[in-house]
Design a protein around this motif. Structure first.
Motif, short mmCIF file in Angstrom:
data_model
loop_
_atom_site.label_atom_id
_atom_site.label_comp_id
_atom_site.label_asym_id
_atom_site.label_seq_id
_atom_site.Cartn_x
_atom_site.Cartn_y
_atom_site.Cartn_z
N SER A 180 8.73 7.30 -10.42
CA SER A 180 9.03 6.05 -9.76
C SER A 180 8.12 5.61 -8.70
O SER A 180 8.06 4.28 -8.67
N GLN A 181 7.66 6.24 -8.06
CA GLN A 181 6.85 5.82 -6.97
C GLN A 181 5.33 5.20 -7.57
O GLN A 181 4.85 4.17 -7.15
N ARG A 223 6.33 1.96 -9.34
CA ARG A 223 6.45 0.75 -8.24
C ARG A 223 4.98 0.40 -7.56
O ARG A 223 4.81 -0.64 -7.70
N GLN A 235 3.22 -1.55 -10.15
CA GLN A 235 4.19 -2.90 -10.77
C GLN A 235 4.53 -2.53 -12.37
O GLN A 235 4.29 -3.58 -12.99
#
Length: 145
Positions: A101-102, A105, A108
Motif C-alpha cells: 500500500s505504501q 500511495r 498514486q
C-alpha cells in the motif's frame, strides 16, 4: 419492454498501455463493448506518456511489466507532468502481487487487477477501483410469448 438501469457516468476515456497485442485487444474490447468507454491504446510507455498529455484520459490502465521503460520511471514522469499528474492509474499485471500500500500511495496507483483477469468482470473492477458507478443495460426480454 426495454429495461435499462440508470447510467450516470457518461462516456469515459481510458488510455490502455500494454505491449502485448492480444492482451491489449481483449482489454480494449472488454472496456468498449461492456462499459461503452472510449479506449485509446499505446504499445509502449513513451507513446503512453505522449497520448496521456495529448488526450487527457479519465484514467490509465497500465501493464506493470511493460518493456521499454521501468514502470516506476513511467509513473514518476507521469506524476511530474502538470498535464498528467492527476490522471488515475490502474495496474494490470501478474507481477504486481508484491506491491504494498505504501508503493501504491507513493505513485498514486488506485489499484491492481491481477492477470489472468476475467474480461467480462474487468469493466466492473476498473470502475470500482476508480470510484465510478458503472451500470450496464439489462438484457432485453421478449414478452411476446
Amino acid at each position: 419492454m426495454n429495461l435499462v438501469k440508470e447510467v450516470d457516468i457518461g462516456t469515459k476515456t481510458i488510455l490502455l498501455i500494454d505491449e502485448e497485442i492480444n492482451v491489449r485487444e481483449v482489454v480494449e474490447l472488454s472496456l468498449k463493448d461492456l462499459a461503452h468507454w472510449d479506449v485509446v491504446t499505446a504499445d509502449s510507455p513513451l507513446k503512453g506518456l505522449q497520448k496521456a498529455a495529448l488526450i487527457q484520459p479519465d484514467a490509465i490502465v497500465l501493464d506493470w511489466s511493460i518493456g521499454g521503460m521501468d514502470s516506476f520511471m513511467f509513473l514518476t514522469i507521469l506524476r511530474n507532468n502538470l498535464e498528467t499528474q492527476a490522471i488515475p492509474v490502474v495496474l494490470l499485471s501478474a507481477k504486481a502481487r508484491w506491491l504494498d500500500s505504501q508503493i501504491l500511495r507513493q505513485y498514486q496507483i488506485v489499484g491492481v487487477i491481477l492477470k489472468p483477469f476475467d474480461p467480462v468482470a474487468l469493466p466492473g473492477q476498473v470502475a470500482k477501483l476508480l470510484g465510478w458507478n458503472l451500470t450496464l443495460p439489462l438484457p432485453k426480454f421478449d414478452n411476446s410469448l
